[in-house]
Design a protein around this motif. Sequence first.
Motif, short mmCIF file in Angstrom:
data_model
loop_
_atom_site.label_atom_id
_atom_site.label_comp_id
_atom_site.label_asym_id
_atom_site.label_seq_id
_atom_site.Cartn_x
_atom_site.Cartn_y
_atom_site.Cartn_z
N MET A 163 0.77 -1.03 -0.07
CA MET A 163 -0.07 -0.12 0.02
C MET A 163 0.81 1.29 0.02
O MET A 163 0.37 2.40 -0.63
N ILE A 164 2.00 1.17 0.75
CA ILE A 164 2.94 2.24 0.82
C ILE A 164 3.45 2.57 -0.58
O ILE A 164 3.61 3.82 -1.25
N VAL A 165 4.00 1.44 -1.19
CA VAL A 165 4.67 1.44 -2.46
C VAL A 165 3.47 2.18 -3.62
O VAL A 165 3.87 3.02 -4.36
N ALA A 166 2.12 1.70 -3.37
CA ALA A 166 1.10 2.05 -4.38
C ALA A 166 1.09 3.64 -4.07
O ALA A 166 0.83 4.38 -5.19
N ALA A 167 0.97 4.14 -2.80
CA ALA A 167 0.75 5.46 -2.56
C ALA A 167 1.89 6.35 -3.19
O ALA A 167 1.80 7.47 -3.80
N LEU A 168 3.14 5.92 -2.99
CA LEU A 168 4.30 6.59 -3.63
C LEU A 168 4.30 6.52 -5.00
O LEU A 168 4.59 7.61 -5.69
N GLY A 219 1.29 10.62 -10.42
CA GLY A 219 0.33 11.98 -10.76
C GLY A 219 0.95 13.38 -10.50
O GLY A 219 0.16 14.30 -10.90
N GLY A 220 2.09 13.27 -9.97
CA GLY A 220 2.88 14.56 -9.88
C GLY A 220 2.58 15.45 -8.69
O GLY A 220 3.30 16.71 -8.46
N SER A 221 1.69 14.94 -7.86
CA SER A 221 1.44 15.65 -6.50
C SER A 221 2.58 15.66 -5.64
O SER A 221 2.68 16.78 -4.83
N LEU A 222 3.53 14.86 -5.75
CA LEU A 222 4.69 14.85 -4.84
C LEU A 222 5.77 15.44 -5.28
O LEU A 222 6.74 15.78 -4.75
N LEU A 223 5.96 15.48 -6.78
CA LEU A 223 7.05 16.15 -7.11
C LEU A 223 7.35 17.52 -7.01
O LEU A 223 8.20 18.04 -6.82
N ALA A 237 10.75 19.18 -5.21
CA ALA A 237 11.24 20.30 -5.72
C ALA A 237 11.44 21.24 -4.70
O ALA A 237 12.57 21.89 -4.56
N ILE A 238 10.34 21.88 -3.92
CA ILE A 238 10.55 22.86 -3.02
C ILE A 238 11.42 22.41 -1.83
O ILE A 238 12.45 23.10 -1.32
#
Length: 287
Positions: free
Chosen positions: A74-79, A85-89, A93-94
Amino acid sequence: MTLQHMERPVGIGTHEGTERVGAGGLGMDFQRLTVRTTVRIISRYGVLLGFLALWQAAASSGWVNAAVLPPVDMIVAALWKGLAGGSLLGDIAISLQRAGLAFAAAVIVAIPLGLMIGQVRAVETALDPILQLFRQTSALALYPVFILLMGLGEASKVFVIFWATLFPLLLNTISGVKEVDPKLLEMARVYGARRLTVFRRVVLPGAVPSIFVGLRLGATTALLLLIASEMIGANKGIGFQVMNAQYNFQIPLMFAAIVILAALGLIANQVLVSLQRRLCRWNDPAS
């Protein structure tokens, strides 16, 4: 039966036999290489893989509360979802921008200052008390002061990371200069080397290994303080994502953000280790 009528054993002394033997030898070599690689991977990463397998089994079988400690898949899927999806990218960057600016500023200030303090006794005597005082003061304890002075914006976040990163790098640079062999310094002066030449040819190369130790400690400290600074008054960044996911009970996403932070730390450390090996080949026991 004459020798002419004797049948030659198939595959012995013939081209076909040579091909068979060669193919068999290549197969054995490949098997040995595979076994050797597998043993090396297990010896190096076996405990980690076992830990992940135990985590997965414990969460999947209900030994632990899966809502608090979700399975690894589940953690790998969320990662994957957050990265694809770009939400963590954007958060990555910040965070890299904040930590990178603070780390670069610490390098620019700490290394020249440490090289000077390590060589000039009067400067060391004058600055040592205040350095020891600031060194023993937690950067997190000073963070509210930085917020009062600079606000909740980027300046206070970058400065608290800079402050915490400065001292490991500064003190290791000073230590590296002081640990240079005095006999080498004396020999260089006996042969008439000027002060700048002694610094460039003896002091700086001798201090480089210790400087890299400070760089690695500083990089680790920068990431640790990055998390703390982004948990207070931030709306972007990996540290913010950890807190935000915890507040919204998105536990797999929270662990995914923690995995990203760990990966950034490993990458930064490996880059510095590789750079040290390239610049300090004379000091590498393996070379």
